[in-house]
Each structure stands twice: as structure tokens, then as C-alpha cells.
Design a protein around this motif. Structure first.
Motif, PDB file in Angstrom:
ATOM      1  N   ALA A 100      -9.871 -10.207 -20.633  1.00 49.32           N
ATOM      2  CA  ALA A 100      -9.994  -8.790 -20.257  1.00 49.32           C
ATOM      3  C   ALA A 100      -8.623  -8.126 -20.219  1.00 49.32           C
ATOM      4  O   ALA A 100      -8.491  -6.946 -20.568  1.00 49.32           O
ATOM      5  CB  ALA A 100     -10.698  -8.654 -18.905  1.00 49.32           C
ATOM      6  N   VAL A 101      -7.590  -8.871 -19.840  1.00 53.74           N
ATOM      7  CA  VAL A 101      -6.218  -8.343 -19.901  1.00 53.74           C
ATOM      8  C   VAL A 101      -5.870  -8.067 -21.359  1.00 53.74           C
ATOM      9  O   VAL A 101      -5.296  -7.019 -21.684  1.00 53.74           O
ATOM     10  CB  VAL A 101      -5.200  -9.304 -19.246  1.00 53.74           C
ATOM     11  CG1 VAL A 101      -3.769  -8.814 -19.458  1.00 53.74           C
ATOM     12  CG2 VAL A 101      -5.485  -9.474 -17.750  1.00 53.74           C
ATOM     13  N   ASP A 102      -6.241  -8.975 -22.250  1.00 53.57           N
ATOM     14  CA  ASP A 102      -6.020  -8.752 -23.681  1.00 53.57           C
ATOM     15  C   ASP A 102      -6.724  -7.476 -24.141  1.00 53.57           C
ATOM     16  O   ASP A 102      -6.149  -6.667 -24.863  1.00 53.57           O
ATOM     17  CB  ASP A 102      -6.532  -9.929 -24.520  1.00 53.57           C
ATOM     18  CG  ASP A 102      -5.701 -11.184 -24.349  1.00 53.57           C
ATOM     19  OD1 ASP A 102      -4.538 -11.087 -23.923  1.00 53.57           O
ATOM     20  OD2 ASP A 102      -6.229 -12.267 -24.642  1.00 53.57           O
ATOM     21  N   THR A 103      -7.966  -7.303 -23.725  1.00 53.93           N
ATOM     22  CA  THR A 103      -8.732  -6.108 -24.093  1.00 53.93           C
ATOM     23  C   THR A 103      -8.037  -4.844 -23.603  1.00 53.93           C
ATOM     24  O   THR A 103      -7.870  -3.883 -24.355  1.00 53.93           O
ATOM     25  CB  THR A 103     -10.156  -6.179 -23.503  1.00 53.93           C
ATOM     26  OG1 THR A 103     -10.823  -7.309 -24.063  1.00 53.93           O
ATOM     27  CG2 THR A 103     -10.957  -4.913 -23.792  1.00 53.93           C
ATOM     28  N   ALA A 104      -7.619  -4.854 -22.353  1.00 54.94           N
ATOM     29  CA  ALA A 104      -6.994  -3.669 -21.750  1.00 54.94           C
ATOM     30  C   ALA A 104      -5.644  -3.346 -22.383  1.00 54.94           C
ATOM     31  O   ALA A 104      -5.254  -2.183 -22.457  1.00 54.94           O
ATOM     32  CB  ALA A 104      -6.835  -3.862 -20.248  1.00 54.94           C
ATOM     33  N   THR A 105      -4.946  -4.362 -22.862  1.00 54.84           N
ATOM     34  CA  THR A 105      -3.632  -4.138 -23.468  1.00 54.84           C
ATOM     35  C   THR A 105      -3.717  -3.981 -24.988  1.00 54.84           C
ATOM     36  O   THR A 105      -2.705  -3.730 -25.639  1.00 54.84           O
ATOM     37  CB  THR A 105      -2.665  -5.300 -23.142  1.00 54.84           C
ATOM     38  OG1 THR A 105      -3.230  -6.533 -23.610  1.00 54.84           O
ATOM     39  CG2 THR A 105      -2.382  -5.382 -21.651  1.00 54.84           C
ATOM     40  N   GLY A 106      -4.925  -4.133 -25.543  1.00 57.57           N
ATOM     41  CA  GLY A 106      -5.092  -3.992 -26.989  1.00 57.57           C
ATOM     42  C   GLY A 106      -4.571  -5.174 -27.775  1.00 57.57           C
ATOM     43  O   GLY A 106      -4.347  -5.081 -28.977  1.00 57.57           O
ATOM     44  N   ARG A 107      -4.409  -6.279 -27.125  1.00 57.80           N
ATOM     45  CA  ARG A 107      -3.846  -7.470 -27.762  1.00 57.80           C
ATOM     46  C   ARG A 107      -4.952  -8.359 -28.317  1.00 57.80           C
ATOM     47  O   ARG A 107      -5.946  -8.594 -27.663  1.00 57.80           O
ATOM     48  CB  ARG A 107      -3.045  -8.234 -26.709  1.00 57.80           C
ATOM     49  CG  ARG A 107      -2.362  -9.464 -27.244  1.00 57.80           C
ATOM     50  CD  ARG A 107      -1.527 -10.073 -26.185  1.00 57.80           C
ATOM     51  NE  ARG A 107      -0.516  -9.088 -25.799  1.00 57.80           N
ATOM     52  CZ  ARG A 107       0.602  -9.383 -25.199  1.00 57.80           C
ATOM     53  NH1 ARG A 107       0.864 -10.616 -24.872  1.00 57.80           N
ATOM     54  NH2 ARG A 107       1.466  -8.441 -24.891  1.00 57.80           N
ATOM     55  N   ARG A 108      -4.771  -8.833 -29.515  1.00 60.78           N
ATOM     56  CA  ARG A 108      -5.686  -9.840 -30.062  1.00 60.78           C
ATOM     57  C   ARG A 108      -5.220 -11.184 -29.521  1.00 60.78           C
ATOM     58  O   ARG A 108      -4.046 -11.406 -29.326  1.00 60.78           O
ATOM     59  CB  ARG A 108      -5.647  -9.851 -31.585  1.00 60.78           C
ATOM     60  CG  ARG A 108      -6.368  -8.665 -32.173  1.00 60.78           C
ATOM     61  CD  ARG A 108      -6.587  -8.743 -33.669  1.00 60.78           C
ATOM     62  NE  ARG A 108      -7.090  -9.990 -34.186  1.00 60.78           N
ATOM     63  CZ  ARG A 108      -8.386 -10.362 -34.208  1.00 60.78           C
ATOM     64  NH1 ARG A 108      -9.287  -9.580 -33.697  1.00 60.78           N
ATOM     65  NH2 ARG A 108      -8.748 -11.501 -34.738  1.00 60.78           N
ATOM     66  N   SER A 109      -6.160 -12.056 -29.286  1.00 59.02           N
ATOM     67  CA  SER A 109      -5.765 -13.324 -28.688  1.00 59.02           C
ATOM     68  C   SER A 109      -6.594 -14.474 -29.220  1.00 59.02           C
ATOM     69  O   SER A 109      -7.532 -14.284 -29.984  1.00 59.02           O
ATOM     70  CB  SER A 109      -5.941 -13.241 -27.171  1.00 59.02           C
ATOM     71  OG  SER A 109      -7.312 -13.224 -26.844  1.00 59.02           O
ATOM     72  N   GLY A 110      -6.255 -15.642 -28.754  1.00 63.38           N
ATOM     73  CA  GLY A 110      -7.012 -16.833 -29.093  1.00 63.38           C
ATOM     74  C   GLY A 110      -8.439 -16.778 -28.572  1.00 63.38           C
ATOM     75  O   GLY A 110      -9.317 -17.463 -29.078  1.00 63.38           O
ATOM     76  N   TYR A 111      -8.666 -15.940 -27.566  1.00 64.64           N
ATOM     77  CA  TYR A 111     -10.017 -15.808 -27.027  1.00 64.64           C
ATOM     78  C   TYR A 111     -10.959 -15.201 -28.062  1.00 64.64           C
ATOM     79  O   TYR A 111     -12.153 -15.453 -28.034  1.00 64.64           O
ATOM     80  CB  TYR A 111     -10.027 -14.978 -25.747  1.00 64.64           C
ATOM     81  CG  TYR A 111      -9.214 -15.607 -24.633  1.00 64.64           C
ATOM     82  CD1 TYR A 111      -9.566 -16.846 -24.107  1.00 64.64           C
ATOM     83  CD2 TYR A 111      -8.095 -14.962 -24.127  1.00 64.64           C
ATOM     84  CE1 TYR A 111      -8.821 -17.427 -23.093  1.00 64.64           C
ATOM     85  CE2 TYR A 111      -7.351 -15.540 -23.110  1.00 64.64           C
ATOM     86  CZ  TYR A 111      -7.710 -16.766 -22.599  1.00 64.64           C
ATOM     87  OH  TYR A 111      -6.978 -17.335 -21.602  1.00 64.64           O
ATOM     88  N   ASP A 112     -10.420 -14.394 -28.980  1.00 62.35           N
ATOM     89  CA  ASP A 112     -11.244 -13.858 -30.064  1.00 62.35           C
ATOM     90  C   ASP A 112     -11.804 -15.009 -30.903  1.00 62.35           C
ATOM     91  O   ASP A 112     -12.963 -14.996 -31.298  1.00 62.35           O
ATOM     92  CB  ASP A 112     -10.435 -12.919 -30.965  1.00 62.35           C
ATOM     93  CG  ASP A 112      -9.968 -11.675 -30.240  1.00 62.35           C
ATOM     94  OD1 ASP A 112     -10.618 -11.272 -29.250  1.00 62.35           O
ATOM     95  OD2 ASP A 112      -8.946 -11.112 -30.665  1.00 62.35           O
TER      96      ASP A 112
END
Length: 135
Positions: A100-112
Motif C-alpha cells: 500500500a505504501v508502494d501504491t501511495a507513492t506510485g512505486r512499482r514493486s516486487g509485490y506486483d
């Protein structure tokens, strides 16, 4: 509400008696203005509760973005919050919060990639060829 959430107040909030109206009056004009805890402290409590409730799709990203936009919390502090949540509430909730931090910061991550694996839409390498994968 606009100050706490760092965004314009949604139109539906103005409808008297609506859920948005009640939230605006009771939560944002009442709870968030109470003495005893700073806005930053209230953010940390709110984020921890949202994480433990698994609210990583809507509410947590909204509150995370508000925490960042207001300057109440940094991204590093939010990531550390995820670590704290992991030990006290469990890894699945903590990784969802971190995503959710990734979502809020617009960052793509390994969670994708993890989401894609869970849904069966990811292309994977030949099974068993990676030492980490074998563990």
C-alpha cells in the motif's frame, strides 16, 4: 477532512446524514481534533489499525498518501511501520501494508510480481532453476 487527508473534500460528504457527512463531522472534525495525541501520532495509530484490518486497497493508501503529503511521516518511517507490523501482527498484513505504501507513492514493486503469481498471470522461469526458489 481536507486538512487531515490533504485533498479536496469529496462532493458526497456534503449530503446531510450520508456516511461521508458523518465521517466529516465525527471523525475528521471530532476525533482528529481531540487533544491528547498529535496528528502524527493519530496517523500512526490509524495506519497500524488499517494494516491489521487488511485495508490495503483503499483506506491505507489514502491515509499513507495523506501522511506523506502533510509531512507527518516519511516513506522511510512508513516502511519501518511495516516492519513493526510484521512482528506484532504478521507478515502477510505487513507486506500488504508495504505494498500500500508502494501504491501511495506510485512505486512499482516486487509485490506486483507476487500478485501476478497469485492470480496465475505471471510468466515464470523454469521451476527449480533458481536456488532461492528451491527453498
Amino acid at each position: 477532512m481536507a486538512e487531515v487527508m490533504q485533498c479536496p473534500v469529496p462532493e458526497f460528504v456534503s449530503e446531510p446524514g450520508s456516511l461521508g457527512d458523518l465521517a466529516g463531522r465525527h471523525i475528521f472534525a471530532g476525533l482528529w481534533d481531540r487533544p491528547g495525541l498529535s496528528r502524527r501520532e493519530r496517523r500512526l495509530v490509524t495506519l497500524a489499525v488499517l494494516a491489521v484490518l487488511g485495508q490495503d486497497r483503499l483506506h491505507a493508501p489514502l491515509h499513507i498518501k495523506a501522511a506523506l503529503d502533510s509531512g507527518d511521516l516519511t516513506e522511510a518511517e512508513l516502511r519501518e511501520t511495516a516492519v513493526q507490523i510484521a512482528y506484532y501482527a504478521g507478515w502477510p498484513l505487513a507486506t500488504s501494508f508495504d505494498a500500500a505504501v508502494d501504491t501511495a507513492t506510485g512505486r512499482r514493486s516486487g509485490y506486483d510480481q507476487v500478485s501476478a503469481l497469485a492470480s496465475g498471470t505471471a510468466r515464470s522461469a523454469t521451476p527449480g532453476t533458481d536456488k532461492e526458489e528451491q527453498r
